[in-house]
Design an enzyme around this catalytic site. Structure first.
Site, PDB file in Angstrom:
ATOM      1  N   GLY A 125     -46.012 -21.203 -18.355  1.00 16.02           N
ATOM      2  CA  GLY A 125     -44.737 -20.602 -18.434  1.00 16.02           C
ATOM      3  C   GLY A 125     -44.436 -19.841 -19.715  1.00 16.02           C
ATOM      4  N   PHE A 161     -41.537  -8.726 -21.792  1.00 15.62           N
ATOM      5  CA  PHE A 161     -42.451  -9.785 -20.876  1.00 15.62           C
ATOM      6  C   PHE A 161     -43.205  -9.304 -19.704  1.00 15.62           C
ATOM      7  CE2 PHE A 161     -39.045 -12.332 -22.956  1.00 15.62           C
ATOM      8  CZ  PHE A 161     -39.660 -12.250 -24.385  1.00 15.62           C
ATOM      9  N   TRP A 204     -46.363 -16.964 -20.269  1.00 14.60           N
ATOM     10  CA  TRP A 204     -45.976 -15.745 -19.304  1.00 14.60           C
ATOM     11  C   TRP A 204     -45.315 -14.871 -20.240  1.00 14.60           C
ATOM     12  CZ3 TRP A 204     -41.283 -14.220 -17.877  1.00 14.60           C
ATOM     13  CH2 TRP A 204     -41.099 -13.340 -16.848  1.00 14.60           C
ATOM     14  N   HIS A 205     -44.219 -15.525 -20.964  1.00 22.51           N
ATOM     15  CA  HIS A 205     -43.317 -14.758 -21.533  1.00 22.51           C
ATOM     16  C   HIS A 205     -44.038 -13.906 -22.935  1.00 22.51           C
ATOM     17  CE1 HIS A 205     -40.501 -17.782 -20.035  1.00 22.51           C
ATOM     18  NE2 HIS A 205     -39.565 -16.465 -20.189  1.00 22.51           N
ATOM     19  N   GLY A 206     -44.960 -14.331 -23.362  1.00 19.06           N
ATOM     20  CA  GLY A 206     -45.867 -13.392 -24.390  1.00 19.06           C
ATOM     21  C   GLY A 206     -46.977 -13.839 -25.012  1.00 19.06           C
TER      22      GLY A 206
END
Lengths: 345, 469
Positions: B321, B469, B324-326
């Site tokens: 997770g 993102f 996923w953001h960066g």
């Protein structure tokens, strides 16, 4: 959610907005576009279609204020494109035009020594400001262009939209109003309020505002200049670094001018007038024989220093750095005529 | 196109005018689809190809998964969808990160290698639409869903402009059936949608950009060791900024869709009043956390394979997770910290029974919010060193320079204090419920204040944080 809630909300918004607009008009604020990155990009884009006889104006705020487009056009028959930008090192724009455009006409390049000879790197404020404008031109999206287009009618209607988008120089937005109206004990070093003292039109032709008629207002501007040049001696680079920087900037300029001339272009250097504290600092820290004259000599270009011509040095800038608009108009007529006479244009 | 730009407002007015013109429903859907492509292409036209490829691949895979009976072939179709979608994500989002780490690894084992810096443009919202369209084929594989009736309905599901670039991440059964029958917002829905659009823009423009962003930028961009108060102010300001920025976008998306008569799921439910971290993830970016739960945590085994595997699954889910953001290790640490918090919470819940009431509840919510702030440091910092410097100052282990002005300190602590109190008070209710209890004239005044401030706020139209993102 019922209709009367919506209508009252919209009605209240409309009424408060009308009061807001009337208030700023009563304060004398003009209806004018924002001098933002979108407007700059629009003009940067326009030079791709220019010919050999066209003129592009590069520089910092002195070229913006001192060169009036209508007067320049009346003398030369060509309306120049204004790509000078306040608080920037114009070597970034020169480099961008030479390396990233097909323009091969004439460039009038204004030299404000403390800005032009500041290091051309992204960690330096003046260069970074210029480069950000150019980066926006190269990366702007269709959405940016669309928003810029649809904002124009609003900017032609409302005075409260005339402020700059920059946080340190934007009088009419809530953030700046908060900062100016709520005075708290200083916790970190801050700058004095930077008042708006000009407005421009869609061609980026500038008119000085208030500072030319109100000495107290001009004093607010000079307070900003005093703060800006108040650099403690220990923060200055050592003399050998300054000398290296001077030589580096001149060499970079020579390289760019030669490359531009090779494809048929021509660069004309101009040193616009300054006075009082500015002139004092500029004369001491950037002596013309070592800086401006070297640029002109080593590039072999035309150069116009205000101290050399009576029609350029007869003015007193109200806030030490920029001519008021009537003076700027005459200044432009005279300088353009001299350039024509010399065969520079 | 940014919601907080005049260009978008004009675009929306035109779309609404066409949508409510007397034309057939299918044509209205075609207009919505074209408008959605235009909305995306106005940012970077060539990257619309990725959307088209995702759409065509997942439409085909979805249909095959539904009709195919051979399990091996069904798996192949699922893998094709996953490889295409994750392949785009890996190349565009993680290509540079993977190369950088590969180079570091080679150098660490003594192999001299220097890769050319990759110049890869990150397509806006790729993480959002990739997850959304992947959920369609995965659901189809597990036979949890039926295919969309027409290609138009499916393409619109992938591309629906209000939520295309930053969510909410919608599941097919939530959105596609809404496209089957003609949709028209009722007057109340339309006005409520307009109110939500105003509220979302107010959150983004005034709260995030005007009031909080400067403090966060000053603190995290200072490049030096900060005074403790400044480190706290910067972190708290960022916690508010990212909430208002992202919740603002989701609120706008929900409002715009509602003006078209389409209902999107909630994405935020007052997360800073969460009591514990499992509660937080039921309140923050709800559609992503439920996606990770359904398509990652549960397939990994969830909590069905004993405590150790549960802890591992939690950690893995949150680490991914974070990623996923960066594509940076700071995001991985952010996810890892959340995974650690969830594991600790799960352990404590197994050994301590606590009845939550208003008094201990607000203390626990405050504790949760404080712990969340430590994670935001890694989320916002450009690099690990900056994050450690900020944390060092927050824990009073060092003292450095002041970079936040007195005014910004006041604004930050006032706004964040109010934010926490409002979240606590709104914990078990909604804006809709509160608005229905508010006198109509008061609601009008609040709305007018928001509209007025939005109109006079001359921000340069900052991009939403989650677009990257």
């Amino acid at each position: 959610m019922n209709k009367k809630t919506v209508f009252l909300a919209l009605g209240l918004t409309l009424v408060t907005l009308i009061f807001w607009e009337l208030h700023w008009r009563s304060e004398g604020y003009p209806i004018a576009p924002e001098d933002d990155k979108h407007l700059y990009a629009e003009h940067r884009a326009s030079i791709e279609n220019l010919g050999k006889d066209d003129v592009v104006l590069l520089g910092s705020s002195r070229v913006l204020f001192d060169f009036q487009l209508d007067e320049f056009e009346s003398v030369t028959g060509r309306r120049p494109v204004m790509l000078a930008a306040a608080g920037t090192n114009p070597i970034a724009a020169l480099k961008d035009i030479v390396e990233n455009s097909s323009y091969s006409g004439k460039i009038i390049l204004g030299i404000t020594p403390p800005l032009y000879f500041s290091p051309p790197t992204m960690d330096q404020f003046f260069f970074r400001r210029a480069q950000k404008l150019l980066d926006h031109y190269h990366s702007r999206t269709w959405a940016d262009r669309w928003t810029h287009t649809v904002k124009k009618p609003l900017q032609n209607t409302f005075a409260f939209l005339c402020a700059s988008p920059e946080t340190f120089y934007n009088e009419l937005d809530p953030r700046t109003l908060l900062e100016w109206k709520i005075q708290l004990p200083a916790r970190v070093p801050g700058e004095p309020p930077f008042p708006m003292f000009q407005y421009l039109d869609w061609d980026r032709n500038i008119t000085m505002w208030r500072a030319d008629t109100d000495p107290e207002y001009a004093k607010m501007v000079t307070e900003v200049w005093k703060d800006a040049v108040n650099v403690p001696p220990e923060a200055l680079p050592p003399p050998e670094v300054i000398e290296e920087g001077r030589k580096g900037t001149i060499a970079m300029t020579v390289g760019l001018v030669k490359a531009f001339e090779e494809r048929g272009g021509q660069v004309i250097f101009v040193r616009c007038p300054s006075s009082d504290l500015f002139l004092d600092i500029e004369s001491k820290a950037f002596p013309r024989d070592m800086y401006f004259d070297q640029l002109v000599e080593q590039t072999g270009s035309f150069g116009y220093h205000f101290q050399d011509y009576s029609f350029m040095n007869k003015y007193t800038p109200p806030e030490w750095s920029h001519l008021n608009t009537p003076d700027a108009k005459q200044f432009t007529l005279d300088v353009a005529a001299q350039m024509l006479k010399d065969g520079a244009l | 196109m940014l919601f907080n730009s005049l260009g978008f407002i004009v675009f929306l007015v035109v779309v609404l005018a066409l949508y409510y013109s007397p034309i057939k429903w299918t044509n209205k859907k075609r207009i919505l689809l074209l408008a959605s492509y235009l909305f995306y292409a106005m940012w970077n036209p060539p990257l619309i190809l990725l959307l088209w490829i995702s759409t065509v691949v997942d439409w085909t895979a979805g249909n095959k998964l539904y009709t195919e009976t051979n399990e091996r072939k069904r798996k192949m179709w699922l893998y094709l969808s996953i490889i295409v979608n994750l392949g785009f994500l890996a190349f565009f989002k993680y290509g540079g990160f993977l190369l950088e780490n590969f180079t570091m690894l080679l150098n660490a084992v003594g192999v001299e290698y220097e890769a050319a810096a990759p110049d890869i443009l990150l397509p806006m919202g790729i993480s959002f639409y990739t997850f959304q369209t992947m959920s369609y084929t995965i659901d189809m594989y597990y036979r949890r869903n039926k295919p969309a009736k027409t290609f138009l309905d499916f393409a619109l599901f992938v591309t629906f402009f209000p939520q295309l670039v930053a969510g909410p991440i919608v599941r097919a059964p939530e959105l596609i059936p809404q496209f089957y029958a003609p949709k028209r917002a009722t007057t109340k829905q339309f006005f409520w949608g307009f109110f939500l659009l105003t509220l979302g823009l107010f959150e983004k423009v005034i709260m995030a950009d005007v009031l909080l962003s400067q403090t966060a930028d000053n603190a995290f961009g200072a490049g030096k060791v900060l005074h403790s108060l400044d480190a706290w102010a910067g972190t708290l300001a960022f916690s508010g900024q990212i909430f208002f920025d992202f919740a603002g976008y989701s609120t706008c998306a929900i409002g715009i869709a509602l003006m078209l008569g389409i209902i999107l799921p909630d994405n935020f439910k007052y997360p800073y009043a969460a009591i514990g971290f499992s509660d937080l993830w039921r309140r923050w970016h709800i559609t992503l956390s439920s996606w990770l739960r359904d398509y990652l945590y549960i397939p990994l085994g969830g909590n069905r394979k004993g405590p150790t595997r549960t802890y591992i699954n939690l950690a893995l889910t949150m680490l991914l997770g974070g990623l996923w953001h960066g594509s940076a290790w700071t995001f991985v640490i952010w996810g890892g910290l959340h995974g650690f918090y969830l594991m600790v919470e799960r352990f404590l819940k197994m050994h301590i029974t606590l009845k939550i009431n208003a008094w201990n509840g607000i203390v626990l919510a405050f504790l949760t919010y404080t712990c969340v702030n430590f994670t935001w440091v890694f989320f916002r910092a450009e690099d690990f060193g900056t994050a450690m410097d900020i944390l060092g100052s927050m824990f009073f282990m060092q003292s450095g320079e002041k970079v936040v002005s007195s005014l910004d300190l006041w604004i930050t602590f006032l706004v964040i204090g109010l934010l926490f109190i409002v979240h606590w008070l709104m914990r078990n209710t909604s804006v809709k419920a509160v608005s229905e209890k508010t006198p109509w004239w008061l609601l009008s005044i609040v709305w007018a204040v928001m509209l007025f401030l939005l109109l006079i706020a001359q921000t340069p139209g900052e991009q939403f944080i989650y677009f990257q993102f």
